[in-house]
Design a protein around this motif. Sequence first.
Motif, PDB file in Angstrom:
ATOM      1  N   GLU A  44      75.673  64.346  76.718  1.00 45.83           N
ATOM      2  CA  GLU A  44      74.871  65.228  77.749  1.00 45.83           C
ATOM      3  C   GLU A  44      75.714  66.092  78.751  1.00 45.83           C
ATOM      4  O   GLU A  44      75.730  67.068  79.017  1.00 45.83           O
ATOM      5  CB  GLU A  44      73.540  65.026  77.933  1.00 45.83           C
ATOM      6  N   GLY A  46      74.444  60.911  83.520  1.00 49.53           N
ATOM      7  CA  GLY A  46      74.030  60.972  81.976  1.00 49.53           C
ATOM      8  C   GLY A  46      73.665  59.504  81.348  1.00 49.53           C
ATOM      9  O   GLY A  46      74.033  59.349  80.449  1.00 49.53           O
ATOM     10  N   ARG A 100      67.415  67.159  73.033  1.00 48.28           N
ATOM     11  CA  ARG A 100      68.249  68.048  73.349  1.00 48.28           C
ATOM     12  C   ARG A 100      68.139  69.079  72.436  1.00 48.28           C
ATOM     13  O   ARG A 100      68.003  70.475  72.781  1.00 48.28           O
ATOM     14  CB  ARG A 100      69.918  67.832  73.378  1.00 48.28           C
ATOM     15  N   ALA A 123      71.509  70.782  77.559  1.00 47.26           N
ATOM     16  CA  ALA A 123      71.991  69.291  78.131  1.00 47.26           C
ATOM     17  C   ALA A 123      71.439  69.098  79.478  1.00 47.26           C
ATOM     18  O   ALA A 123      71.235  67.911  79.834  1.00 47.26           O
ATOM     19  CB  ALA A 123      73.508  69.561  77.849  1.00 47.26           C
ATOM     20  N   THR A 158      67.522  67.944  79.558  1.00 51.30           N
ATOM     21  CA  THR A 158      67.880  66.706  79.115  1.00 51.30           C
ATOM     22  C   THR A 158      68.224  65.609  79.961  1.00 51.30           C
ATOM     23  O   THR A 158      67.590  64.465  80.139  1.00 51.30           O
ATOM     24  CB  THR A 158      68.527  66.424  77.637  1.00 51.30           C
ATOM     25  N   ARG A 214      78.519  68.077  77.154  1.00 47.83           N
ATOM     26  CA  ARG A 214      77.957  69.259  76.773  1.00 47.83           C
ATOM     27  C   ARG A 214      77.858  70.272  78.154  1.00 47.83           C
ATOM     28  O   ARG A 214      78.201  71.438  78.240  1.00 47.83           O
ATOM     29  CB  ARG A 214      76.740  69.102  76.102  1.00 47.83           C
TER      30      ARG A 214
END
Length: 478
Positions: free
Chosen positions: A348, A468, A153, A393, A396, A351
């Motif tokens: 992630e 995620g 990230r 994020a 990622t 975020r």
Amino acid sequence: MSTAPGWLSALGRERARPTRLRDWPHAGWLVVGTVCFGAFMGQLDASIVTLTYHPLRTAFHASLAEVQWVSLGYLLALTALLIPVGRLADAHGRKLTYLYGFVVFTAASAACGLAPTLGALVGFRVLQAVGASMLQANSVALVTTSAPADRMRAALGVQAAAQALGLALGPTLGGLLVATLGWRWVFWINVPVGVLAVVAGIYLLPRTRHRAAVTGRDLPGTLLLAAASTSLLLGLSGVAGPGVPHWVAIALLGLAVATSIGFVARLRCASAPLVDPALLRNRDVAAGLLGALGGYLVLFGPLVLVPVTFADAGRSPLRAGLVLTALPAGFALAATVADRLLPDGWTERTRATTGAALSVLALAGLFAVPPASTWLIGPLILLGVALGLFTPANNTLIMAAIPGSTAATGGGLVNMARGLGTALGVALVTLALTAGAGMRPLDGPTLAVLVLAAAALVTLGSARAQRGRAPGGASPSR
């Protein structure tokens, strides 16, 4: 005995990094820094070229509609090529594709500066887009396959910050070059940076460790994708711009829908489809791509909204540029330092969701400040920070869900979503400003902010839809 076959073989072979550099604990950050050359130049080129419109009209005695093809031809070629080029890079080597991409981009930039006619300039811009597609399709993949998994990230944040820096410097640097050295230097400035990037890439970029099997080229899928993206962008340009009959724009948008359906059907029946349907069925990938499109729509929309609003109010372009710089500045700040300031336990998804929610709040703040005023700096900084938190994020989450062997294809999907988001941001804001002229109680700027707020809500929904999970495919390259 001729040495030609040896030279040809060397040109098609990825060169290993020096052992000392390869084994250095921070070698991954050298890769990120090298990739940032392409990230910076890509966004700089996207934002700087609009400053050449007026001198190009004068130099070539052309209309604004003709000059716009300098940007439109580049964008059409780039969007259509990202996924096919990414697929080729997965099979034949990402380092090799990236380096040749910079060679093509640099040579085409030099040719653009020497263009004797507007038609030649547009042609060289299309060639420049070929090189840019070779860069952009590989940039995210090179970062995610080189950076440690726990720093992915942060690495993507640095790359995003380089993009924001190029975006921020484009208007200022473009105006300075046009005013002092002339429009040709807007293209020639790419040449020394490109040469430096090629030399750095030879020594610092890793060879591709895991490659995808070459099972076919899927020419029909490539043509359908190119037709869908091209007709969509041309249709949006026609709707948003004057001088195009409405039936032409509607026909182009209809063609975009038809070819998109054909592309999806092709993915299901082809033995070696351009994009693995399993990728698009993955919830994190599908929702993330929608978020990438929405995020870049929200990012690029104000780049049209603010200058037009300030010009209509009689404010100077310099003042508009200084206010607008708050947006990419906030983006770069959040993309680089948020990792140090946010709680370590944030996932992630958290975020990305927080960033998307802040973007909705920032756009709501635009309603609370007078238009064409310096008070816009506050909401624009917050919007930049929000997108700078969301974008790394979101990237990622997408790349963690894609196998390492198809990382460049995944990177091509990400950058294509960004490109479509950019085009939609420009087209929809322009359309809102045009449609809102004379409307009451909604005026053009208010309607444009509502459009951006709706896109931000879609982006927030996409972030909440992602699961995620832990990274699944990216593996370090040597």
